[in-house]
Design an enzyme around this catalytic site. Structure first.
Site, PDB file in Angstrom:
ATOM      1  N   HIS A  99       3.758   7.555   7.876  1.00  0.00           N
ATOM      2  CA  HIS A  99       3.141   7.342   6.568  1.00  0.00           C
ATOM      3  C   HIS A  99       1.841   8.125   6.384  1.00  0.00           C
ATOM      4  O   HIS A  99       1.332   8.230   5.266  1.00  0.00           O
ATOM      5  CB  HIS A  99       2.878   5.852   6.324  1.00  0.00           C
ATOM      6  CG  HIS A  99       1.579   5.343   6.896  1.00  0.00           C
ATOM      7  ND1 HIS A  99       1.257   5.438   8.232  1.00  0.00           N
ATOM      8  CD2 HIS A  99       0.521   4.740   6.306  1.00  0.00           C
ATOM      9  CE1 HIS A  99       0.061   4.912   8.444  1.00  0.00           C
ATOM     10  NE2 HIS A  99      -0.414   4.477   7.301  1.00  0.00           N
ATOM     11  N   GLY A 100       1.292   8.649   7.438  1.00  0.00           N
ATOM     12  CA  GLY A 100      -0.002   9.335   7.325  1.00  0.00           C
ATOM     13  C   GLY A 100      -0.355   9.964   8.652  1.00  0.00           C
ATOM     14  O   GLY A 100       0.533  10.293   9.437  1.00  0.00           O
TER      15      GLY A 100
ATOM     16  N   ASN B 241       3.888  -0.389   3.182  1.00  0.00           N
ATOM     17  CA  ASN B 241       3.752  -1.717   3.805  1.00  0.00           C
ATOM     18  C   ASN B 241       4.678  -2.640   3.027  1.00  0.00           C
ATOM     19  O   ASN B 241       4.308  -3.143   1.961  1.00  0.00           O
ATOM     20  CB  ASN B 241       2.314  -2.261   3.657  1.00  0.00           C
ATOM     21  CG  ASN B 241       1.329  -1.646   4.624  1.00  0.00           C
ATOM     22  OD1 ASN B 241       1.666  -0.838   5.471  1.00  0.00           O
ATOM     23  ND2 ASN B 241       0.084  -2.048   4.494  1.00  0.00           N
TER      24      ASN B 241
ATOM     25  N   GLY C  43      -2.677   8.507  10.929  1.00  0.00           N
ATOM     26  CA  GLY C  43      -2.916   7.483  11.953  1.00  0.00           C
ATOM     27  C   GLY C  43      -4.302   7.607  12.564  1.00  0.00           C
ATOM     28  O   GLY C  43      -4.670   8.678  13.052  1.00  0.00           O
TER      29      GLY C  43
ATOM     30  N   CYS D 165       0.897  -1.145   0.000  1.00  0.00           N
ATOM     31  CA  CYS D 165       0.000   0.000   0.000  1.00  0.00           C
ATOM     32  C   CYS D 165       0.939   1.199   0.000  1.00  0.00           C
ATOM     33  O   CYS D 165       1.944   1.209   0.723  1.00  0.00           O
ATOM     34  CB  CYS D 165      -0.872   0.005   1.236  1.00  0.00           C
ATOM     35  SG  CYS D 165      -2.110   1.291   1.167  1.00  0.00           S
TER      36      CYS D 165
ATOM     37  N   HIS E  67      -8.341   4.303   0.801  1.00  0.00           N
ATOM     38  CA  HIS E  67      -7.720   4.567  -0.489  1.00  0.00           C
ATOM     39  C   HIS E  67      -8.412   5.743  -1.159  1.00  0.00           C
ATOM     40  O   HIS E  67      -9.615   5.943  -1.000  1.00  0.00           O
ATOM     41  CB  HIS E  67      -7.790   3.340  -1.391  1.00  0.00           C
ATOM     42  CG  HIS E  67      -6.990   2.186  -0.864  1.00  0.00           C
ATOM     43  ND1 HIS E  67      -7.147   0.895  -1.307  1.00  0.00           N
ATOM     44  CD2 HIS E  67      -6.000   2.130   0.062  1.00  0.00           C
ATOM     45  CE1 HIS E  67      -6.296   0.110  -0.666  1.00  0.00           C
ATOM     46  NE2 HIS E  67      -5.601   0.838   0.176  1.00  0.00           N
TER      47      HIS E  67
ATOM     48  N   SER F 264      -2.009  17.403   3.364  1.00  0.00           N
ATOM     49  CA  SER F 264      -0.990  16.379   3.155  1.00  0.00           C
ATOM     50  C   SER F 264       0.342  17.100   3.053  1.00  0.00           C
ATOM     51  O   SER F 264       0.376  18.329   2.906  1.00  0.00           O
ATOM     52  CB  SER F 264      -1.259  15.599   1.865  1.00  0.00           C
ATOM     53  OG  SER F 264      -2.533  14.998   1.905  1.00  0.00           O
TER      54      SER F 264
END
Lengths: 134, 478
Positions: B401-402, B331, B404, B104, B209, B382
């Site tokens: 990664h983001g 991932n 959370g 991902c 997604h 972002s």
């Protein structure tokens, strides 16, 4: 027989209780479909599939069964809510499942996990909490 | 392992907290968590610390197990977890420490357009993209692969996409591993996994997604931004998706195989199921994982080609003008070298963040560092960052990664209705399209940690450097 969706920050966590092993496995499927937001044609007819599995533990059997059901749901675009059990015990199962045409899933089940999975039997009652990656 | 609360953490540096190795006699190494006090308070409410400690009990785990500031409870290694095992010491490989959605990841596309050009065309653009790119569950792709083609994609990733003219050569240059892990072997991917992937190339999937049309809102490092091709008001596009059902099946298959294998190592959580990397089974999984990773890169590439096609049709824009800035996996497991040792670095909801000078970076970025793309939740900002040498020294070249997740999906649905949320986002100037209204609510910004705070932590800790902030204009939710 019940299943209950429990809070989890990211994944699908379901508590399942039933009065027999067969019902326990059926409730797990229903809980998985509810968590996935499955919508299907109630009056439709789908495929009949046979599932036979063996596993070293009831937890592994349950995970393998749910993964198999999900795979068939994706492949055939159906949900399976009717079960005719030929055999079920904590290490083996054999069942015929009947499908209904799927309209949609709202959420994708990426996998059925073993996280903290422990199936507890007290008398005739079967109980567990299972986590699905979504 | 019992639940671990934040009062067990020792602050060792600003933004770095440790659960010492002696916290539990079974732990082989300590746990280190990158967080602020604000984030720690949020993490304290889930089991992610416990899950990090579980991972720290694995044999061959090296130095420490890491939690990034976007960490949240998952299974096996938590989301936002990084774990390295030492290959020379019978290093282990653990599918559950990569996750079901292998590779991902996210990519950022740059356009020549700015907000003034796009603003009165945005609704139409979003609608066209929504109709062009399959999203939601069960959505088959526009591309139906045959068995030969899927094997070629699994083995060669973006090279196949280039051969078929779904990619430009620059796309390979700006993807991790050139969009192809050479260890991939399609023979190690089950027929069932391949079957699931046959009609999923070029699909977003569901859950978190998305495809997002964004605007560059702020630039923090003008010089680096120029070199990356970023400027204020520029229109850019984020694509977040992974290996779909094919990758999920690979993980399912190999967790099962490892649990049934005599090579299995005892673990406190079966989702950490692991075997030696150098064993036949370990290599089989790694090769299958690499193949699924190639599929994921190809999936994001196919979507990129669809996007380029829409821009070409709508704006007469040549495909090469919609440029790939970079594509990151979050991932995955990779063989990398740190402190003179070959390690298998498992990143589960964590991004590689190589610093300037790293030979694995494309030449154009070698003086800068690796672009790091951190998507926020739907409706929030972002970020584009750059990897650093400090990340290579401190976090096995890794960062967050983001944002959370904080809140369960059920709780999110109880907070607000889909229509109310859509109205709120519309009022902020954000257009949302999705097949599932329930899915929109589940991904609402309040369900996630504060992305600005997450990024502040990694930037302040020196493991990534902020370059630009993006804000959403239109979102297609999977």
């Amino acid at each position: 027989m019940i299943f209950k969706i429990l809070p989890h920050p990211a994944d699908l966590k379901i508590e399942i209780e039933a009065d027999s092993l067969a019902e326990f496995f059926e409730e797990a499927v229903k809980g998985m479909y509810q968590g996935a937001g499955a919508k299907y044609q109630e009056n439709g007819f789908g495929k009949i599939e046979n599932i036979s599995l063996k596993a070293k533990s009831p937890e592994q059997l349950l995970v393998d069964f749910l993964n198999e059901i999900w795979f068939l749901s994706q492949k055939n675009q159906e949900v399976y809510l009717k079960f005719e059990w030929q055999k079920i015990n904590p290490g083996e199962l054999s069942v015929r499942i009947s499908g209904k045409p799927l309209k949609e899933f709202e959420t994708e089940i990426k996998g059925t996990t073993f996280y903290n999975l422990k199936i507890v039997q007290q008398g005739n009652k079967w109980q567990t909490v299972i986590v699905f990656d979504i | 392992m019992a639940a671990v609360s934040s009062d067990k953490l020792k602050k060792i540096e600003e933004f770095i907290w440790e659960i010492p190795q002696n916290f539990n006699p079974k732990m082989k190494v300590a746990v280190r968590i990158y967080a602020s006090e604000e984030i720690l308070a949020a993490i304290n409410e889930d089991r992610s610390f416990e899950q990090l400690c579980n991972a720290a009990t694995l044999p061959s785990v090296y130095k420490y197990v890491l939690g990034m500031p976007d960490i949240h409870e998952g299974y096996g290694l938590p989301i936002g977890g990084v774990m390295a095992t030492e290959i020379a010491r019978e290093g282990l490989i653990s599918p559950g420490s990569v996750g079901y959605d292998i590779n991902c990841g996210v990519r950022l596309l740059l356009t020549r357009f700015d907000i003034n050009f796009i603003k009165d065309k945005l609704e139409d653009l979003i609608e066209t993209l929504f109709r062009t790119i399959p999203s939601g569950l069960g959505a088959g792709g526009a591309i139906r692969l045959n068995q030969t083609e899927i094997d070629e994609i699994l083995n060669t990733g973006l090279e196949w996409m280039l051969k078929k003219k779904f990619a430009l050569s620059q796309d390979l240059n700006y993807s991790e591993n050139g969009g192809k892990m050479t260890e991939a072997n399609s023979d190690k991917v089950s027929p069932r996994a391949k079957q699931r992937g046959l009609n999923q190339l070029g699909t977003l999937g569901s859950g978190n997604h998305f495809l997002e049309i964004s605007k560059v809102e702020e630039i923090y490092d003008e010089e680096s931004a120029i070199k990356l091709g970023l400027k204020k008001e520029q229109i850019v596009i984020l694509v977040h998706t992974g290996s779909r059902g094919l990758g999920h099946q690979v993980c399912t298959d190999y967790v099962q195989k490892i649990l049934n294998s005599p090579e299995i190592v005892e673990v406190p959580d079966r989702e950490l199921a692991a075997c030696p990397f150098d064993s036949q089974l370990g290599q089989d999984y790694f090769q299958a994982m690499a193949a699924a990773a190639n599929f994921a890169w190809s999936n994001r590439q196919m979507i990129t080609d669809f996007i380029r096609g829409v821009f070409e049709k709508k704006f007469n824009e040549p495909k090469e003008n919609v440029k790939l800035l970079y594509d990151v996996a979050h991932n995955i497991a990779k063989v990398e070298e740190y402190e003179g040792k070959k390690l298998l670095v498992h990143r589960k909801g964590a991004t590689r963040a190589f610093g300037a000078g790293n030979s694995q970076l494309p030449e154009e970025y070698r003086s800068l560092g690796q672009p790091v793309l951190i998507p926020g939740s739907m409706g929030s900002a972002s970020y584009v960052l750059l990897g650093t040498k400090k990340a290579e020294e401190k976090t096995f070249g890794s960062t967050c990664h983001g944002a959370g997740r904080l809140m369960s999906r059920g709780q999110a649905k109880r907070q607000i209705s889909a229509d109310e949320l859509i109205n709120q986002l519309n009022e902020k100037g954000i257009t949302i399209r999705s097949y599932s209204k329930a899915g929109i609510v589940e991904e609402m910004p309040a369900a996630y940690k504060n992305i600005d705070e997450v990024v502040r932590v990694v930037d302040s800790a020196g493991i990534s450097k902020k370059i630009a902030k993006l804000v959403p204009l239109g979102v297609i939710k999977g």
